[in-house]
Design a protein around this motif. Structure first.
Motif, short mmCIF file in Angstrom:
data_model
loop_
_atom_site.label_atom_id
_atom_site.label_comp_id
_atom_site.label_asym_id
_atom_site.label_seq_id
_atom_site.Cartn_x
_atom_site.Cartn_y
_atom_site.Cartn_z
N LYS A 48 88.33 72.71 17.46
CA LYS A 48 88.52 74.11 17.83
C LYS A 48 89.69 74.24 18.79
O LYS A 48 90.51 75.15 18.71
CB LYS A 48 87.23 74.61 18.47
N TYR A 49 89.78 73.28 19.72
CA TYR A 49 90.85 73.30 20.70
C TYR A 49 92.21 73.23 20.03
O TYR A 49 93.12 73.97 20.35
CB TYR A 49 90.70 72.10 21.64
N VAL A 52 92.98 76.57 18.21
CA VAL A 52 93.34 77.67 19.11
C VAL A 52 94.72 77.45 19.70
O VAL A 52 95.56 78.35 19.74
CB VAL A 52 92.28 77.79 20.22
N GLU A 55 97.56 78.04 17.26
CA GLU A 55 97.82 79.46 17.07
C GLU A 55 98.58 80.05 18.25
O GLU A 55 99.52 80.81 18.11
CB GLU A 55 96.51 80.21 16.88
N LEU A 56 98.12 79.64 19.42
CA LEU A 56 98.69 80.21 20.65
C LEU A 56 100.12 79.74 20.86
O LEU A 56 101.01 80.52 21.22
CB LEU A 56 97.81 79.79 21.82
N ALA A 207 95.12 87.08 9.67
CA ALA A 207 94.10 87.27 10.69
C ALA A 207 94.67 86.96 12.07
O ALA A 207 94.22 87.48 13.08
CB ALA A 207 92.90 86.38 10.42
N GLU A 210 96.65 89.82 14.73
CA GLU A 210 96.08 90.91 15.51
C GLU A 210 95.37 90.42 16.76
O GLU A 210 94.58 91.15 17.34
CB GLU A 210 95.08 91.70 14.65
N TYR A 211 95.57 89.19 17.16
CA TYR A 211 94.84 88.66 18.30
C TYR A 211 95.12 89.42 19.59
O TYR A 211 96.25 89.84 19.85
CB TYR A 211 95.21 87.20 18.53
N VAL A 212 94.06 89.62 20.37
CA VAL A 212 94.23 90.16 21.72
C VAL A 212 94.15 88.97 22.67
O VAL A 212 93.22 88.18 22.58
CB VAL A 212 93.09 91.15 22.05
N TYR A 213 95.14 88.84 23.54
CA TYR A 213 95.12 87.72 24.47
C TYR A 213 94.84 88.21 25.88
O TYR A 213 95.40 89.21 26.32
CB TYR A 213 96.45 86.97 24.45
N ARG A 216 97.82 87.28 29.34
CA ARG A 216 98.81 87.22 28.27
C ARG A 216 99.18 85.77 27.92
O ARG A 216 98.86 84.84 28.65
CB ARG A 216 100.04 88.05 28.64
N LEU A 220 97.80 82.14 29.57
CA LEU A 220 96.69 81.51 28.86
C LEU A 220 97.08 80.08 28.47
O LEU A 220 96.30 79.14 28.61
CB LEU A 220 96.38 82.33 27.61
N LEU A 224 95.39 76.46 29.24
CA LEU A 224 94.84 75.62 28.18
C LEU A 224 95.54 74.28 28.04
O LEU A 224 94.92 73.29 27.70
CB LEU A 224 94.90 76.36 26.84
N SER B 40 89.88 90.40 17.01
CA SER B 40 90.18 89.00 17.36
C SER B 40 90.68 88.91 18.79
O SER B 40 91.56 89.66 19.20
CB SER B 40 91.25 88.45 16.43
N LEU B 42 91.28 86.17 22.34
CA LEU B 42 91.27 84.86 22.97
C LEU B 42 91.36 85.10 24.46
O LEU B 42 92.29 85.73 24.94
CB LEU B 42 92.46 84.03 22.50
#
Lengths: 294, 133
Positions: A48-49, A52, A55-56, A207, A210-213, A216, A220, A224, B40, B42
């Motif tokens: 999962k890490y 994520v 993507e980030l 998908a 549309e991510y909300v971070y 920002r 983030l 991480l 979505s 994070l």
């Protein structure tokens, strides 16, 4: 010809060795099951890490974080070597040490000074003997590895990298591929290479947009990335621990088999010797009787 | 009301894997709630309580060093430590709190104040959440 008693003593001795190697094999297999279960439990977290972070990292700008930036001038390199604390596991530790020292030589010839951080007694001893400067070493911790250990190793590496004390940090450990295969592996920890999006199993293109971070992206990422270093070190620790037990199982299985072979050949020798001595005694007796009959 | 799949994962195990009606998380920029069909998201998480409503029962978890990922009705919380309220070792948390307070009160330069502070936050939160069960 060796005496009968000598051969007998040897057979008993080899038998006792065989008992020990067989017991060690069973202990290692029990520990291996535990270590494998831990890897299995850790796998979803690590996967999962990676997903994520991939993507980030695609979102944030290229040189957003100091841990991602490659230092221009490379003068020093730190190698984190993970080995076992104990021997009797075949060439497992030897392979890791050879890999790490080879890497160290490579870096030295590229003009960098190399220092080691070691987890595991075997690696520490080898690095010390080779005369490399030692950062922190953790001996006798392989039996009780936890995330806190990975955290403290990672903290030292990150601090050093950010303070420009190290320009590269490598992790050398024994990868657990299968029961019969545990190759040494060298992985560049810092500068950090974020996993590619393609490596992650799921996640379709749309998908992701549309991510909300929150906070920002850059902030983030700064949260991480250091944790990702810990995740990598922890997975190296878990892998090495499982590999160690697998290697020990194989080594002890071999040793037990060799003991059996040795016992067989010694028993043959024992019987031959016994027969020879009986024959020679018979010849004596018969010869004596013949002489009396004369 | 719809549900969303909640997964709370630590390096050592999966703490929760269940269908939840609602999850309330301690985000770094404030608490937020997640319902079914959330956009979505994070978010990094603070040390603190995570509340989730699973089949009309509220459950509290202690979360530290984590972040939450919400995507297509699946919420994954990755945390360095996560404990259900019932699993919290109160005696240990109390000892940790006393130790951290003593360190902070000492005003010693050798003491890493930031570390003691975060240890204190963790201990206090653990105790608070243990009281909620």
């Amino acid at each position: 010809m060796p005496s009968l008693k000598d051969v007998k003593t040897k057979i008993v001795g080899v038998g006792k060795t065989k008992q020990i190697t067989r017991a060690m094999n069973m202990v290692a297999s029990a520990k291996l099951r535990g270590a494998q279960a831990r890897i299995e439990r850790f796998r979803p977290y690590a996967a999962k890490y990676r997903q994520v972070l991939a993507e980030l990292a695609g979102k944030a700008e290229g040189n957003a974080h100091p841990l991602l930036v490659e230092h221009e001038e490379k003068k020093s390199c730190a190698i984190v070597m993970v080995t076992s604390d104990r021997g009797l596991c075949g060439s497992f530790n030897g392979n890791i040490i050879t890999r790490a020292l080879g890497l160290a030589r490579e870096k030295t010839s590229a003009g960098m000074s190399v220092s080691f951080a070691c987890i595991g007694r075997k690696g520490r001893d080898a690095a010390r003997k080779a005369g490399y400067s030692m950062l922190t070493s953790y001996a006798d911790r392989m039996g009780s590895i936890d995330f806190a250990l990975a955290t403290s190793v990672a903290a030292e590496a990150i601090q050093g990298y950010e303070a420009l004390a190290f320009d590269e940090v490598w992790l050398v450990y024994g990868e657990f591929v299968s029961m019969g295969h545990q190759p040494p592996r060298a992985l560049c920890l810092l500068p950090l290479k974020t996993p590619e999006v393609g490596e992650t199993p799921q996640g379709s293109g749309e998908a992701r947009c549309e991510y909300v971070y929150e906070p920002r992206e850059e902030k983030l990422l700064a949260e991480l990335l250091p944790r990702y270093v810990r995740v990598q070190i922890y997975s190296g620790l878990l892998d090495t621990s499982a590999s160690e037990h697998a290697a020990r199982m194989a080594a002890m299985d071999n040793a037990t088999r060799n003991c059996n072979e040795l016992i067989n050949s010694l028993t043959l020798l024992y019987n031959k010797t016994r027969q020879a001595s009986i024959t020679s005694e018979l010849i004596d007796i018969v010869g004596g009787a013949e002489a009396l009959n004369g | 009301m719809g549900t969303l799949q909640l997964e709370v994962v630590t390096p050592d195990k999966t703490v929760i894997s269940a269908e939840a009606e609602m999850v309330v998380c301690p985000g770094v920029e404030g608490e937020f709630g997640v319902l079914s069909q959330h956009v979505s998201l994070l978010s990094a998480l603070k040390t603190g309580p995570l509340r989730c409503r699973i089949s009309d029962r509220d459950e509290y978890l202690f979360i530290s060093g984590g972040f939450a990922d919400v995507n297509s009705n699946v919420m994954t919380v990755l945390a360095e430590s996560a404990e259900r309220a019932a699993d919290i070792d109160t005696a240990r948390a109390q000892a940790a709190r006393d130790r951290a307070e003593k360190r902070l009160a000492a005003h010693d330069d050798a003491v890493d104040a930031a570390r003691a502070e975060s240890a204190l936050t963790r201990a206090v939160n653990r105790l608070r959440i243990a009281g909620l069960r």
